[in-house]
Design a protein around this motif. Structure first.
Motif, mmCIF file in Angstrom:
data_model
loop_
_atom_site.group_PDB
_atom_site.id
_atom_site.type_symbol
_atom_site.label_atom_id
_atom_site.label_comp_id
_atom_site.label_asym_id
_atom_site.label_seq_id
_atom_site.Cartn_x
_atom_site.Cartn_y
_atom_site.Cartn_z
ATOM 1 N N UNK A 48 -11.909 -6.438 -5.433
ATOM 2 C CA UNK A 48 -12.362 -5.075 -5.156
ATOM 3 C C UNK A 48 -11.949 -4.659 -3.749
ATOM 4 N N UNK A 49 -11.754 -3.332 -3.577
ATOM 5 C CA UNK A 49 -11.425 -2.770 -2.270
ATOM 6 C C UNK A 49 -11.984 -1.354 -2.206
ATOM 7 N N UNK A 50 -12.465 -0.956 -1.030
ATOM 8 C CA UNK A 50 -13.033 0.391 -0.873
ATOM 9 C C UNK A 50 -12.939 0.800 0.590
ATOM 10 N N UNK A 51 -12.564 2.065 0.834
ATOM 11 C CA UNK A 51 -12.511 2.621 2.187
ATOM 12 C C UNK A 51 -13.890 3.112 2.597
ATOM 13 N N UNK A 52 -14.170 2.997 3.906
ATOM 14 C CA UNK A 52 -15.386 3.588 4.448
ATOM 15 C C UNK A 52 -15.220 5.104 4.509
ATOM 16 N N UNK A 53 -16.268 5.870 4.207
ATOM 17 C CA UNK A 53 -16.138 7.337 4.233
ATOM 18 C C UNK A 53 -16.088 7.920 5.640
ATOM 19 N N UNK A 54 -16.418 7.142 6.675
ATOM 20 C CA UNK A 54 -16.485 7.703 8.032
ATOM 21 C C UNK A 54 -15.589 6.975 9.031
ATOM 22 N N UNK A 55 -15.120 5.768 8.721
ATOM 23 C CA UNK A 55 -14.328 4.999 9.664
ATOM 24 C C UNK A 55 -13.005 4.591 9.030
ATOM 25 N N UNK A 56 -12.073 4.162 9.905
ATOM 26 C CA UNK A 56 -10.830 3.560 9.416
ATOM 27 C C UNK A 56 -11.114 2.087 9.141
ATOM 28 N N UNK A 57 -11.907 1.847 8.127
ATOM 29 C CA UNK A 57 -12.360 0.509 7.806
ATOM 30 C C UNK A 57 -12.301 0.314 6.294
ATOM 31 N N UNK A 58 -11.916 -0.898 5.886
ATOM 32 C CA UNK A 58 -11.781 -1.234 4.476
ATOM 33 C C UNK A 58 -12.696 -2.416 4.174
ATOM 34 N N UNK A 59 -13.377 -2.354 3.033
ATOM 35 C CA UNK A 59 -14.197 -3.466 2.550
ATOM 36 C C UNK A 59 -13.514 -4.078 1.334
ATOM 37 N N UNK A 60 -13.437 -5.410 1.315
ATOM 38 C CA UNK A 60 -12.830 -6.121 0.190
ATOM 39 C C UNK A 60 -13.818 -7.162 -0.322
ATOM 40 N N UNK A 61 -13.718 -7.455 -1.615
ATOM 41 C CA UNK A 61 -14.547 -8.480 -2.234
ATOM 42 C C UNK A 61 -13.689 -9.357 -3.113
ATOM 43 N N UNK A 62 -13.997 -10.682 -3.125
ATOM 44 C CA UNK A 62 -13.151 -11.594 -3.863
ATOM 45 C C UNK A 62 -13.907 -12.704 -4.561
ATOM 46 N N UNK A 63 -13.152 -13.606 -5.181
ATOM 47 C CA UNK A 63 -13.733 -14.724 -5.913
ATOM 48 C C UNK A 63 -14.318 -15.784 -4.997
ATOM 49 N N UNK A 64 -14.100 -15.687 -3.678
ATOM 50 C CA UNK A 64 -14.691 -16.643 -2.738
ATOM 51 C C UNK A 64 -16.119 -16.285 -2.357
ATOM 52 N N UNK A 65 -16.747 -15.329 -3.086
ATOM 53 C CA UNK A 65 -18.173 -14.969 -2.949
ATOM 54 C C UNK A 65 -18.479 -14.222 -1.656
ATOM 55 N N UNK A 66 -17.484 -13.633 -1.026
ATOM 56 C CA UNK A 66 -17.695 -12.949 0.249
ATOM 57 C C UNK A 66 -17.221 -11.499 0.157
ATOM 58 N N UNK A 67 -17.884 -10.643 0.947
ATOM 59 C CA UNK A 67 -17.431 -9.276 1.197
ATOM 60 C C UNK A 67 -16.990 -9.217 2.655
ATOM 61 N N UNK A 68 -15.759 -8.733 2.884
ATOM 62 C CA UNK A 68 -15.212 -8.712 4.242
ATOM 63 C C UNK A 68 -14.889 -7.276 4.651
ATOM 64 N N UNK A 69 -15.144 -6.969 5.931
ATOM 65 C CA UNK A 69 -14.856 -5.657 6.495
ATOM 66 C C UNK A 69 -13.693 -5.788 7.453
ATOM 67 N N UNK A 70 -12.710 -4.864 7.323
ATOM 68 C CA UNK A 70 -11.484 -4.927 8.130
ATOM 69 C C UNK A 70 -11.296 -3.608 8.876
ATOM 70 N N UNK A 71 -11.039 -3.699 10.182
ATOM 71 C CA UNK A 71 -10.738 -2.517 10.993
ATOM 72 C C UNK A 71 -9.249 -2.197 10.861
ATOM 73 N N UNK A 72 -8.939 -1.198 10.049
ATOM 74 C CA UNK A 72 -7.540 -0.834 9.824
ATOM 75 C C UNK A 72 -6.989 -0.066 11.020
ATOM 76 N N UNK A 73 -7.825 0.730 11.675
ATOM 77 C CA UNK A 73 -7.360 1.534 12.803
ATOM 78 C C UNK A 73 -6.882 0.686 13.965
ATOM 79 N N UNK A 74 -7.491 -0.493 14.168
ATOM 80 C CA UNK A 74 -7.095 -1.366 15.267
ATOM 81 C C UNK A 74 -5.938 -2.282 14.905
ATOM 82 N N UNK A 75 -5.599 -2.339 13.619
ATOM 83 C CA UNK A 75 -4.467 -3.151 13.194
ATOM 84 C C UNK A 75 -4.723 -4.638 13.290
#
Length: 616
Positions: free
Chosen positions: A325-352
């Motif tokens: 799964x993947x989803x963009x934040x509605x207010x930030x340049x941030x992406x949330x991903x979810x995977x089979x490793x049982x974790x949800x991770x947040x990534x700052x796309x704006x900072x690269x």
């Protein structure tokens, strides 16, 4: 030897061994006593010897032996030595007596300790017996629970069989209903054909009459010279002033193409039926060419000037295993991903950065979907462990855990932010949760596994769910009524709603994407391609922010971007090649998400990687 004799013999042996163990505390006393007895015996022997010697000396003195003074001195010395030795012996005797007293005190202490140990042993045996009785009761309770569980399993199996039979009956009824509908449609088609035949006969009669009238008019002198449109049409038109195709195309449009218009146009132009049809065909061809030219112009400009995100902005390993799964934040340049490793991770796309801003844990199985609320303050994730969870983005803390489904939870959305959440599961139910009490307040029984869902407005009054049985279901949470279902040609993998809530896209397992107009509850367009294959049962398709483009990943690692007008704009192949290993490996794309604030696209798939596409 009888059993009773064997038992009491064993009892005697055991008691003797216990008695022997009880004598261990007196061992030192016995040893000291034996030493004292030996020493006393030795002293008695020495005393006897001294008595004999003393007697001999006395005899010698009495007989008048030589050197009586010397003998007396010798005897006195011996007597003095014996007295000193006797004093020493008395001293040792006192010490031994004191030692015996001390040992007796120790013996008493050991006896008291032994009594305490026996008392503690008795208490422990009592507790042990009580625990054994409790264990016996628990064993009996466990057996009763096993029997009850077996009974419930049998009842569940019976209910499952009854449900399966009812479901089969429902399918048969649905098939019968479909057949009846097809028959009704055939009958209606036949009626329409008959009506068309009748209309055609009427038109042919009127055309024949019109031809006869035209022939009569031709026979009259100057009937066709300088013929004009009647005054009721508003504008005079000479027959030779323009072409028949142009005039027919302007005079009779497709919206008012009826018999009266045909007759009026034919009378105005003085054309027969064949000439009129040729003119209409020419006008239609001209309009088709104009429409095709406008579509080519839209293709060249990327539809209203919006370019496609074709450049790879970032590529990074999102999870240890497959990403779901993947989803963009509605207010930030941030992406949330979810995977089979049982974790949800947040990534700052704006900072690269290729390191996660936060790792949200708490799930005990793979993540199936992630979603933000409208403020971007909370993130909602569903899992294969039959639960859904809510985290806060600010401090990355787990706030709520929603458990109650009996199957893996595939999707979740906020219904009334931020107090209610709806979840869809493979247990064939949808549940509405109140986050204030962390409890399920309503359960909707869909009858089929739910793969995705969405809500129509901020209040979440209507829930739309896509299911394994090929149906899109509409639920109004304000009432118990359910709107009419929309049947798709195959099972549904995802749903996405436009911002104005008028259009819905539905990815279907027959490798197509359907566009529905919710105002009519009808499919108005289908998107497909010969190379496009849906990757899995939870593959996600999505609108962009302006709802004019649709993106979805394919099983070969390609992302297809269509325009809502129906033509394919571009394909993105960032997931297809693994450049790090210098080998070609096709990897399926599971989910894509458009940024709500920019023309960027995020995608994840089975290759563990997340790729961010941008137009610049």
């Amino acid at each position: 030897m009888s059993a009773e004799e064997y038992v009491w013999r064993e009892h005697i042996v055991r008691r003797l061994r216990e008695k022997r163990k009880g004598c261990e505390g007196f061992k030192e006393i016995i040893i000291q006593n034996n030493r004292l007895i030996d020493h006393v015996a030795q002293l008695k022997s020495d005393n006897l010897k001294l008595s004999v010697e003393n007697e001999q000396l006395r005899n010698a003195v009495s007989t008048g032996g030589t050197g009586p003074n010397v003998a007396m001195v010798t005897l006195e010395k011996k007597l003095l030595a014996q007295q000193e030795e006797l004093t020493e012996l008395h001293k040792r005797k006192g010490e031994n007596s004191q030692m015996i007293v001390d040992l007796n005190v120790k013996v008493e202490q050991q006896k008291k300790l032994l009594v305490e140990k026996e008392h503690s042993l008795y208490e422990q045996q009592t507790v042990n017996n009580r625990l054994r009785a409790e264990v016996q009761l628990l064993h009996c309770s466990l057996e009763e629970l096993k029997k009850l569980n077996t009974t419930l399993l049998d009842e569940h199996t019976a209910l499952q069989l009854a449900f399966s039979s009812l479901e089969d009956k429902m399918r048969s009824v649905q098939d019968e209903n479909r057949c009846l509908l097809e028959r009704i449609m055939r009958y209606k088609s036949k009626d329409a054909d008959k009506l068309n035949e009748e209309n055609e006969s009427i038109i042919r009669k009127r055309s024949a009459k019109l031809k006869r009238d035209l022939e009569d008019a031709v026979r009259e002198p100057n009937s066709l010279n300088n013929q004009t449109v009647p005054a009721s049409s508003g504008t005079p038109l000479h027959r030779n002033s323009t072409s028949p195709a142009q005039f027919v195309g302007s005079l009779v449009s497709d919206d008012d193409f009826d018999e009266a218009s045909i007759n009026g146009a034919m009378e105005a132009l003085g054309l027969d039926e064949d000439e009129y049809i040729n003119a209409r065909f020419s006008a239609g061809e001209a309009m088709h060419e104009a429409t095709r030219a406008s579509i080519d112009t839209l293709k060249a400009s990327g539809y209203l000037g919006q370019p496609n995100p074709t450049k790879i902005l970032m590529k990074f390993e999102a999870h240890e295993n497959e990403s779901h799964a993947v989803r963009w934040s509605p207010v930030e340049r941030m992406v949330a991903t979810g995977g089979a490793d049982r974790k949800v991770k947040l990534w700052d796309v704006g900072k690269g950065l290729t390191e996660p801003r936060a790792v949200l844990s708490g799930s005990s199985a793979g993540i199936n979907s992630v979603d933000f609320d409208s403020t971007g303050a909370y993130i909602l994730g569903t899992s294969n462990d039959y639960g859904a969870r809510v985290w806060t983005v600010m401090d990355n803390r787990l706030r709520h855990t929603l458990t109650g489904h009996s199957g893996k939870v595939m999707a979740a959305k906020y219904v009334q932010e931020p107090i209610k959440v709806v979840t869809g599961s493979h247990d064939r139910t949808l549940k509405i949760w109140d986050l204030r009490s962390i409890a399920c307040i309503e359960t909707k029984f869909a009858g089929s596994s739910c793969n995705d869902l969405c809500t129509t407005d901020s209040l979440g009054s209507t829930i739309i769910s896509g299911h394994y049985d090929k149906k899109i279901r509409f639920w109004d949470i304000r009432t118990e009524k359910q709107a009419d279902d929309v049947l798709m040609p195959a099972k549904i993998t995802s749903l996405d709603l436009s911002k104005d809530c008028n259009y819905l896209i539905c990815s279907v397992r027959d490798d197509t994407i359907k566009l529905l107009d919710l105002r009519k509850n009808q499919v108005i367009s289908t998107f497909a391609n010969e190379h496009f294959k849906i990757s899995c049962d939870f593959a996600r398709a999505t609108f962009n922010s302006s709802a004019v483009k649709i993106a979805c990943g394919s099983a070969d690692g390609t992302i297809f971007i269509w325009n809502v007008n129906g033509f394919l704009e571009t394909t993105l192949k960032g997931h297809r090649n693994d450049y790090d290993l210098n080998i070609f490996r096709s990897t399926a794309v599971n989910a894509v998400s458009w940024s709500p604030n920019s023309n960027s696209l995020a995608s994840v798939g089975k290759s563990k990687r997340c790729i961010i596409y941008s137009d610049s």
